[in-house]
Design a protein around this motif. Structure first.
Motif, PDB file in Angstrom:
ATOM      1  N   ASN A 194       0.853  -1.188   0.000  1.00 42.51           N
ATOM      2  CA  ASN A 194       0.000   0.000   0.000  1.00 42.51           C
ATOM      3  C   ASN A 194       0.886   1.235   0.000  1.00 42.51           C
ATOM      4  OD1 ASN A 194      -1.870   2.031   0.414  1.00 42.51           O
ATOM      5  ND2 ASN A 194      -3.074   0.851   1.903  1.00 42.51           N
ATOM      6  N   LYS A 238      -9.308   3.489  -2.845  1.00 41.50           N
ATOM      7  CA  LYS A 238     -10.644   3.571  -2.233  1.00 41.50           C
ATOM      8  C   LYS A 238     -11.330   2.214  -2.249  1.00 41.50           C
ATOM      9  CE  LYS A 238     -11.494   8.470  -3.249  1.00 41.50           C
ATOM     10  NZ  LYS A 238     -12.370   9.441  -3.963  1.00 41.50           N
ATOM     11  N   GLU A 272      -9.658   0.081   0.410  1.00 42.30           N
ATOM     12  CA  GLU A 272     -10.008   0.464   1.782  1.00 42.30           C
ATOM     13  C   GLU A 272     -11.437   0.046   2.138  1.00 42.30           C
ATOM     14  OE1 GLU A 272      -9.304   4.605   2.173  1.00 42.30           O
ATOM     15  OE2 GLU A 272      -7.134   4.435   1.821  1.00 42.30           O
ATOM     16  N   ALA A 321     -11.163  -3.638   2.992  1.00 42.60           N
ATOM     17  CA  ALA A 321     -10.202  -3.952   4.064  1.00 42.60           C
ATOM     18  C   ALA A 321      -9.586  -5.337   3.883  1.00 42.60           C
ATOM     19  CB  ALA A 321     -10.869  -3.841   5.427  1.00 42.60           C
TER      20      ALA A 321
END
Length: 580
Positions: free
Chosen positions: A30, A53, A56, A59
Motif C-alpha cells: 500500500n 478507495k 479500503e 479492508a
C-alpha cells in the motif's frame, strides 16, 4: 467457472483483455496513492493494481480468498523473476469469498516455522509454492508411471488392503474384526502374495499404485503408510524385469523433470560392500574403500592383529581435519559397532598420527605405495574382526566427507542395479533368516547349496539405487514348490508355521506356476529424488511426524469404550508408563 484465467498464465499477448482471476492474497504493498496486491493460486502469482478507495472499502488482508475482475495491462516495472512479470491487472471489481485469520506463519517458500506447526496447519503449509510444486511432481510421477506401464501391456488390478497377517520383517498394523471376535486383519506391507497369485491366475503383467503400511520407527525417508508402484511379470528372467524398471524410471524422470537418466550400471552386492561400505552406493564421487590388511599384516600394532583392516583415502584434506573433527568421525563410526577409527595424515613424505610409533616403517611404506598417498592426504583406518562392520563404518564416513567436501552434485544422476545379494544371513544364535522375503528365488547355479551350505546361496533379488537412495527392491519368485518348502525349512519354519502363515500360497504353488518376477518402487522416495528434497514429509500431503503422530487431526487418538467393546477388545492401562 468463477474465473477466466489462472494466476500463472497471463502474458503480454493478453494486454487489453478483461479477465477474472480467483485466489489468495499473497502480499500487499500500500503506497497510499497506489495499492499493489499479489494474487496467488497453485499456478503462480499475478500483480493486481487496485484503486486505494476500493481497497479500503473491503479492508482486504493476507490470505483472504477473493475474486477480481479487471483489464490486463503492461507493467511499468517488469519483474523478471515472475512468468507474469510483464503484466498486471487493473482491477475494477473485487468479491471476497472468505476472510482469513492471521496465519501462524508466512505462506512463503523460505518459512522458518517449526515442522510440527506446519503439519498442524498443513492446509496452509500446502499453499506455499514449493509445496504445490512437490505435490505436482508426485502427481506427475504417478501419471507417467501408469502411462508407461499401460504402454507395456501391464494391467492395473487392486489387491485387498484387509489381509491375513504374514509379517515380512516389520510389524503389521492389525485391524480387529467385529464379526470374528479375537481375530484380526492386517494392513498390507506389500501386495506380495496376491501379485504372485495373480501370476498363477494367468494375469501375465500386473501393476497397481499400492497403499502399504509398516508399523516401524520413523525416519526422514519413511512413513508408517506409503505407496509403491508395484509390478509383477510372468515368463521372465532377471534381465526382462530390469529392462522394465530402467525404462519406467527413465520415462518418469524425462516426463516429470526433463532429465535424461544415463544407462543403469549393474553392481554385485559384494562389490558395493567392499568398495562403498553400503548396499545403496552413491556413485557421484569416487573415494572408494581399500582393504589394506596385507600392507599392515604383522605391522607391530597389536590392535590390528588378526583383523581385517580397511582404509579410506581422502585426497588433499589432511590440513582441514582437526582433533574435534576426528572425534566426530569416531562417534559416527561407533554407531556401526566398531571400536573406532584412526586418522593418518601424510606430511612431508611421512605419516603423522598418534599410532604411527606403533607401526613398523616398512608397513607404512607399503601402505603409502599401495594407496599412492601424496602430501596432505588423509587416511582413515578401521580394523575389526568383522570386515563388514569396518566397511560399513568407513562407508558412512565416505558419505560424510563427500558432502562436507562438496563432491556431491545434485544435478547429476548415477543409477544402478544392485544384484546377487546373499539369500540368507546367520543370526547371533546360528540360525538362518532371509535377507529378502522367503519367496525369493535363488540363483539357479546356487541351488545345490540349499542342501550343503545355505550361506553360499545368492538370490535373484535386485535393488534399484539412484544417488545413494534405494528406490525399489524386487526379485524373481520361487515357482517350484519343493524349493519353496526347502527355503521355509532353512529359516526354521515348521509345517504348522508354514500352513498357518502361508498355507494358501503353498497350495497355489501346486497348480502350475510360471517363472515370474517383480518389483516395488517407493513413490515417496522417487518423489523425493525428483523434487530434490531429503524429507519424505515434503512429498506427502498429510504426513505423520517422526513419532508416527499426525498433528493436524491429532491421531492416533483414543476412541469411546463402546467402540472397543463391540470389537471384543479391552484397553489395559499401563500404570508404570501412564499409558493404555
Amino acid at each position: 467457472m468463477l474465473r477466466t484465467h489462472n494466476c500463472g498464465e497471463l502474458r503480454l499477448e493478453n494486454v487489453g483483455e478483461e479477465v477474472i482471476l480467483c485466489g489468495w492474497v499473497d502480499t500487499i504493498r500500500n503506497l497510499g496513492s497506489l495499492v499493489f496486491v499479489d494474487l496467488r493460486d497453485k499456478y503462480g502469482l499475478t500483480q493486481l493494481n487496485i484503486d486505494p478507495k476500493l481497497f479500503e472499502n473491503l479492508a482486504i488482508k493476507n490470505e483472504y480468498c477473493i475474486q477480481v475482475k479487471g483489464v490486463v495491462r503492461k507493467r511499468q516495472e517488469i519483474n523478471p523473476h515472475l512468468p507474469t512479470g510483464e503484466i498486471e491487472l487493473a482491477v475494477s471489481n473485487i468479491t471476497v469469498f472468505s476472510k482469513s485469520k492471521l496465519p501462524p506463519f508466512e505462506i512463503k517458500d523460505d518459512t522458518n516455522a517449526l515442522e510440527d506447526t506446519r503439519m498442524e496447519y498443513r492446509y496452509l503449509d500446502l499453499r506455499r509454492p514449493i509445496m504445490q510444486r512437490y505435490m505436482k511432481i508426485r502427481s506427475d510421477l504417478s501419471r507417467y508411471a501408469r502411462e508407461y506401464l499401460y504402454q507395456n501391456d501391464f494391467q492395473e488390478i487392486d489387491t485387498p488392503t484387509l489381509i491375513k497377517s504374514t509379517p515380512e520383517g516389520a510389524r503389521d498394523f492389525l485391524v480387529p474384526s467385529r464379526i470374528y471376535k479375537g481375530c484380526f486383519y492386517a494392513l498390507p506391507q506389500s501386495p506380495q502374495l496376491y501379485k504372485q497369485l495373480l501370476m498363477i491366475a494367468g494375469t501375465d503383467r500386473y501393476f497397481q499404485l499400492a497403499h502399504c503400511y509398516r508399523d516401524e520407527d520413523q525416519r526422514a525417508d519413511r512413513q508408517p503408510e506409503f505407496m509403491q508402484i508395484d509390478c509383477e511379470m510372468s515368463f521372465v528372467d532377471r534381465d526382462d524385469v530390469l529392462k522394465i524398471i530402467e525404462g519406467l524410471l527413465k520415462y518418469v524422470f524425462k516426463k516429470t523433470i526433463d532429465v535424461d537418466l544415463p544407462d543403469f550400471v549393474r553392481m554385485d552386492y559384494s562389490y558395493a560392500i567392499d568398495k562403498y561400505g553400503c548396499d545403496k552406493p552413491d556413485m557421484r564421487f569416487e573415494m572408494l574403500l581399500n582393504d589394506v590388511t596385507d600392507s599392515l599384516q604383522n605391522c607391530g600394532f597389536k590392535a590390528y592383529d588378526g583383523k581385517t583392516i580397511i582404509a579410506l583415502k581422502v585426497d588433499d584434506y589432511a590440513d582441514k581435519v582437526s582433533r574435534k573433527h576426528q572425534d566426530a568421525d569416531n562417534l559416527l563410526a561407533k554407531k556401526y559397532r566398531v571400536f573406532g577409527v584412526s586418522h593418518l595424515k601424510y606430511e612431508n613424505g611421512q605419516f603423522v598420527s598418534s599410532i604411527v610409533k606403533n607401526i613398523n616403517q616398512e608397513n607404512l611404506e607399503k601402505l603409502a605405495a599401495r594407496l599412492d598417498v601424496k602430501d596432505n592426504d588423509l587416511l582413515i583406518i578401521c580394523a575389526d574382526s568383522d570386515a563388514t562392520r569396518a566397511k560399513s563404518a568407513l562407508g558412512a564416513l565416505r558419505l560424510a566427507y563427500g558432502k562436507e567436501m562438496g563432491l556431491i552434485d545434485k544435478n547429476v544422476y548415477k543409477p544402478l542395479f544392485l544384484i546377487n545379494w546373499p539369500m540368507f544371513e546367520k543370526t547371533a544364535e546360528g540360525n538362518y533368516e532371509c535377507l529378502s522375503n522367503p519367496f525369493t528365488r535363488p540363483v539357479d547355479e546356487d541351488l545345490p547349496f540349499l542342501e550343503t551350505d545355505p550361506s553360499k546361496v545368492r538370490s535373484t533379488s535386485y535393488d534399484t539405487v539412484i544417488n545413494g537412495v534405494e528406490l525399489s527392491s524386487g526379485a524373481l519368485r520361487i515357482h517350484d514348490s519343493d524349493v519353496q518348502k526347502k527355503v521355509f525349512e532353512i529359516i526354521g519354519l515348521s509345517d504348522e508355521d508354514i500352513e498357518t502363515r502361508f498355507g494358501f500360497l503353498v497350495k497355489a504353488l501346486q497348480y502350475g506356476v510360471p517363472p515370474e518376477g517383480g518389483f516395488g518402487i517407493g513413490v515417496e522416495r522417487l518423489a523425493m529424488e525428483l523434487a530434490k528434497t531429503d524429507n519424505v514429509r515434503d512429498v506427502v500431503a498429510f504426513p505423520k511426524n517422526l513419532k508416527g503422530f499426525e498433528p493436524l487431526s491429532s491421531c492416533p487418538s483414543k476412541v469411546p469404550e463402546a467402540d472397543t467393546d463391540v470389537l471384543g477388545l479391552k484397553i489395559v492401562e499401563d500404570e508404570q508408563n501412564g499409558q493404555s
